[in-house]
Structures are given as C-alpha cells and as structure tokens.
Scaffold this active site. Sequence first.
Site, mmCIF file in Angstrom:
data_model
loop_
_atom_site.group_PDB
_atom_site.id
_atom_site.type_symbol
_atom_site.label_atom_id
_atom_site.label_comp_id
_atom_site.label_asym_id
_atom_site.label_seq_id
_atom_site.Cartn_x
_atom_site.Cartn_y
_atom_site.Cartn_z
ATOM 1 N N SER A 113 37.037 34.598 47.199
ATOM 2 C CA SER A 113 38.130 33.754 46.716
ATOM 3 C C SER A 113 38.215 32.401 47.414
ATOM 4 O O SER A 113 37.283 31.618 47.365
ATOM 5 C CB SER A 113 39.431 34.530 46.860
ATOM 6 O OG SER A 113 40.464 33.848 46.231
ATOM 7 N N HIS A 114 39.315 32.196 48.138
ATOM 8 C CA HIS A 114 39.580 30.893 48.742
ATOM 9 C C HIS A 114 38.959 30.768 50.129
ATOM 10 O O HIS A 114 39.096 29.730 50.760
ATOM 11 C CB HIS A 114 41.092 30.727 48.846
ATOM 12 C CG HIS A 114 41.724 31.911 49.505
ATOM 13 N ND1 HIS A 114 41.841 33.113 48.862
ATOM 14 C CD2 HIS A 114 42.204 32.099 50.744
ATOM 15 C CE1 HIS A 114 42.387 33.992 49.678
ATOM 16 N NE2 HIS A 114 42.612 33.412 50.838
ATOM 17 N N ASP A 278 41.117 27.790 42.959
ATOM 18 C CA ASP A 278 40.454 28.240 44.184
ATOM 19 C C ASP A 278 38.988 28.598 43.934
ATOM 20 O O ASP A 278 38.457 28.359 42.849
ATOM 21 C CB ASP A 278 41.207 29.423 44.799
ATOM 22 C CG ASP A 278 41.079 30.693 43.979
ATOM 23 O OD1 ASP A 278 40.864 30.590 42.759
ATOM 24 O OD2 ASP A 278 41.181 31.790 44.556
ATOM 25 N N ASP A 280 37.255 31.269 43.283
ATOM 26 C CA ASP A 280 36.869 32.122 42.151
ATOM 27 C C ASP A 280 37.724 31.900 40.913
ATOM 28 O O ASP A 280 37.614 32.656 39.943
ATOM 29 C CB ASP A 280 36.894 33.593 42.563
ATOM 30 C CG ASP A 280 38.280 34.061 42.986
ATOM 31 O OD1 ASP A 280 39.054 33.235 43.516
ATOM 32 O OD2 ASP A 280 38.595 35.249 42.788
ATOM 33 N N ASP A 282 40.999 32.122 40.235
ATOM 34 C CA ASP A 282 42.178 32.889 39.820
ATOM 35 C C ASP A 282 43.488 32.306 40.349
ATOM 36 O O ASP A 282 44.559 32.704 39.933
ATOM 37 C CB ASP A 282 42.046 34.383 40.173
ATOM 38 C CG ASP A 282 41.785 34.634 41.638
ATOM 39 O OD1 ASP A 282 41.645 33.664 42.408
ATOM 40 O OD2 ASP A 282 41.696 35.828 42.025
ATOM 41 N N ARG A 283 43.389 31.341 41.281
ATOM 42 C CA ARG A 283 44.622 30.724 41.789
ATOM 43 C C ARG A 283 44.843 29.354 41.150
ATOM 44 O O ARG A 283 43.881 28.731 40.693
ATOM 45 C CB ARG A 283 44.545 30.524 43.299
ATOM 46 C CG ARG A 283 44.446 31.809 44.066
ATOM 47 C CD ARG A 283 44.482 31.542 45.550
ATOM 48 N NE ARG A 283 44.456 32.813 46.245
ATOM 49 C CZ ARG A 283 44.954 33.024 47.459
ATOM 50 N NH1 ARG A 283 45.493 32.026 48.117
ATOM 51 N NH2 ARG A 283 44.901 34.218 48.010
ATOM 52 N N LYS A 377 44.725 37.426 37.858
ATOM 53 C CA LYS A 377 45.460 36.178 37.827
ATOM 54 C C LYS A 377 44.500 35.118 37.335
ATOM 55 O O LYS A 377 43.289 35.277 37.448
ATOM 56 C CB LYS A 377 46.055 35.844 39.185
ATOM 57 C CG LYS A 377 45.100 35.812 40.362
ATOM 58 C CD LYS A 377 45.905 35.576 41.635
ATOM 59 C CE LYS A 377 45.007 35.417 42.839
ATOM 60 N NZ LYS A 377 44.911 36.660 43.612
#
Length: 544
Positions: A113-114, A278, A280, A282-283, A377
């Site tokens: 992710s982030h 982010d 990946d 999703d944010r 998300k």
Amino acid sequence: MNVLRVESQPFEGQKPGTSGLRKKVRVFETPGYLENFVQSIFNTLGDCSGQALVIGGDGRYYNRVAIQTILRMAVANGFTRLIVGQGGLLSTPAASCVIRKYATRGGIVLSASHNPGGPDEDFGIKFNGDNGGPATEGVTDAIWQASKEIDHYLTLESLDVDLDRLGESRLEGAVIEVIDPVADYADQMEALFDFPKMSALVRNPKFRLCFDAMHAVTGPYAREIFENRLGARPGSVVNADPKEDFGGGHPDPNMVHAHELVALMNGDDPMDFGAASDGDGDRNMVMGSGFYINPCDSLAVLAANAHLVPGYRDGLAGVARSMPTSRAVDRVARELGIDCYETPTGWKFFGNLMDAGRITLCGEESFGTGSDHLREKDGLWAVLFWLNIVAEEAKPASEIVRDHWQRFGRDYFSRHDFEGIDSDAATRMIATLEEKLDTLPGQTFAGLTVESADSFSYRDPVDDSVSTGQGLRLFFNNGGRVVMRLSGTGTSGAALRVYYDLYQVDPALLGQPAQVALAGLIDAADEVAGIRKYTGREAPDVIT
Ligand code: VG1
Ligand code: CO
C-alpha cells in the site's frame, strides 16, 4: 505436467496483519518465504483444480519476481486460468473489480500500500476471495495456521511468462491471460458516474484539476479516466508513471506525504480540485482550493449526497465506518433513516455487510472510502464521486463541506501517528491503559472527565464471528472520544495511532483548525496514557 515438490519448513511470523502479510523485501527474498505463504493460501483454499485466479500488484520492487513465482505455483496447484494485469499491475480496487467480473476463485494482490518501495523497503501479499474482497479473519487465521504446519510447496520448472504482451499464452496445461489492467475498472467507473456532466466541468478552462498519482499504480488509471475519457487537459494527472520505488517517495495521500499536491492546492494561485491516491490505489485524499477534506467528513458528505450520483440514485441500503472513524456519517444515516455499522479497522470487515446487502457505502479515517460496486476501498472512485457532486451542485468542494457542517454539525477529527517506536514500550503502554480502563470513569484528566472506557470488540452481524482487542476507547464528558491502537501494517518497530474526535454544533465554532478544537482531548489522552513518556516523543510523526 512437471510438478516440482520442494521440501520446506515453516517461517515464524507469517500472520497476516490489518491487510495481508507485509514485510521488508529482504524477508520476502529469503528462499521459500514467499512460496510458503502462497502454498499456505492454496492449502487453505483446498482443491484448486480447474479454477481461475487473478494476480496483480502495485508495481513496487519485487512485484514482477513474485508474480512469476506465484504463476508457477498456481499452475502446479491446479489452477487452469490465471488472469494477470499487464506489466504485473493491478490496483487493489481493479483487482477486486476483475475478480468479480470474471467470477474467479479469488485473487492474489501484491502490495504494501502506502509503505515505501525498493530493495530495502516493504513488500506485501494478500488473498482476496471470490467476492473480490480481502479474506475474512477466519480465512487469514487459517492461512496463518497452514503456514505453521507447512512442509513442502508445489511449483514448476519453467521459463518466465511475458507479463508485458497482452493476450493469452500457455504455462503447462494452464492459460495465462495478460489483460489491460485499466479497461474493466474504467468501464465500471463510467457506468456509475455522470461522465457527460463531469466532462463538461473538467473541459471548462476555468476549472483546474490536478490528480497526483504519487508515482504509484493509479497513474495509468487516472490518465485513462480523467484525461482520455473525461477530457481533462493533458498533464492534469501528475507523477503518473508507476515506479518500483515510487520515485523515492512515500505514496500516502495525506497532508504530509502528498506535499506536492498540497502546495498546488494551497499556493497563491490554487487549483480548483485536487486529489491523490496511494501506492495500490485504494486510498484517496480530496482537496478543494485551499481546503483539506478530512476522510471522515468525506464519507459523511458522500453519503448525504449519494442521490446526486447515477449509480446511487436509488438510495443507500446502509453505511458503515471503522470504529476509529469519526461519527459524522452516523448523523447522516440517522437522517436518512438507514443503518450504520461500526466495524474494526481494516476493509475485511465490510465485505460480509456488503455481501448481505446491508450497506452500500463505507469508509475509514485512513483515507479509505468505498461502496458495494466492488469489495475494496477505492481511491479513484471516491475522487470521481466528489467530482460528480461538484459538477452536479456547481459549487466548490469547500462550500459543499461547509454546508454539510451547517446542516449536521461538525465532527472534528485528527489522528496522531507515532511511527517506528519501540515495540515493547508500545505494547506496555497499551497493556497498562487496558488494565486500568475499568477504573477510569469518573476520573478527570487535563480538565476532562472520563464517562466510559472499553476495549472495542465486534460481533459480525452476518456470520456472528467475534473480533476482540480492536482498540481502546475513552469517552469524555465534553462528548469527545479518544481511541488508541497499534498499527497492523508496519514492518519495523511499532506504530501507535491515537484518534481524536469531538462534535461541535455551534455555527460560530465550525471553522477552527482541528488541532485547536481537539487540544483538550489531546492533553487528556497524554495524561491518561503517558503517550510522551512511553513513546519518548514530544510530538507525533504524522498528523492527519
Ligand atoms: C492502516 C489503516 C487502516 C487500513 C489499513 C490498510 O492499518 O489504519 O484503516 O485499512 O492501513 O490500508 P493499521 O493497522 O496500520 O492502522 V492500505 O491502503 O495499507 O491497504
Ligand atoms: Co492502500
């Protein structure tokens, strides 16, 4: 088929955290480490023969290597159709979309992710089920158990698959399908939102838009959607080429890490609408001109205005938020007369509620918002939702939020992160606070009295599973709340997260800086838990 059986021994610590297994790349490079975890997933699934699997990741360092390993193992374990994003790319929401669209057994998503990427940085892997969502706790626990008992894994001796050429090829008996990672997802977005209206807005020379992909996976998605399909000026999407190390940055869309976007939006000649996503995808962070939108408010505003968006015109079945997220959306749900659920941190708890048709929208304070259009998300989805509302209302985003506060009151919210702190000290701090929770009601800290305190646990209303120890909550006599928990996504040391929220209805007090409005709670939390003492820090590393 030439299946190779490789003897192996369990590794310590393959317990998935908030969102899959995340470790340093160096750990994943240990021979057998990735293989053991992947085999543990397949062992948990049972017979995989003849089934289809989606594989893709955020493009970070080690993504391609891992995909080749997983492809061989998947075929050796009986999968006969492997769907892979071109170049090994699939944003997390796009992976969810593709799993659902092609009705596969599930998917393996490679992402931390982030967290930063690169040879000395982080990597991650998680399994999503056939609903497209992160495996439930029951499944992730079973994978962990399997990882503790593993004695061999299955693979093939074969050449690498060409991940860059679109189309089908064969690996032993299986079909490998390299797909355009963007098209299916972009089509779904076009079906949900009013693209003609949004297009008119972004083509208007007076409206300036910037989307910062932070050198991560959303670049190609955002270019296709904003520039190609909606017609935004070329260059509206910045940092749009995914890089293995995210350009050396920290692809986390918040006020600290998305500083390039923040400078554009808060400068002398600010843009009208800004957003970032982010690693990946999703944010999301959405900004108006000189105006930051807190993710908790964002969820509430989307819920209150969902009827303006074609895909949600028929109303919402219900909404949900993670426990540390502010209670702003609860107020909207009450007015709409729909249910509002409070779940533990992490997207895996929303899936059951969506599958059962109980909720349509959900979100987390950590810049995560989504709906039942898929089971993750979804960063770009949230940005498009905002753009659709801005186009429909013909008002700037800041005005939409301020109107919302006037109507519902404002839930001031902030999260303080203390990163890379000593694990023992962090565990001790939480344990000490937990031990004295029962004695706190009635006691006063920095002028605020505790009304109640507990450790949050959740009973899933769909499958009755129970998750305990999901964060300590303190409710104060000014209506404020403080939540403390340790992060489950880090790869070194511990990260303490402290969440503050306070409701305000006085129209004259709706425009304060959050840190000012929350100052009393911040002092009280330090006094009750000894945050500075245990962390050895005078101030948090990141404030959102
Ligand atoms: C963090 C966030 C949580 C989010 C998770 C995964 O977890 O707080 O809300 O679901 O990251 O997001 P933790 O355990 O570190 O607080 V992502 O974008 O990393 O998939
Ligand atoms: Co993410």
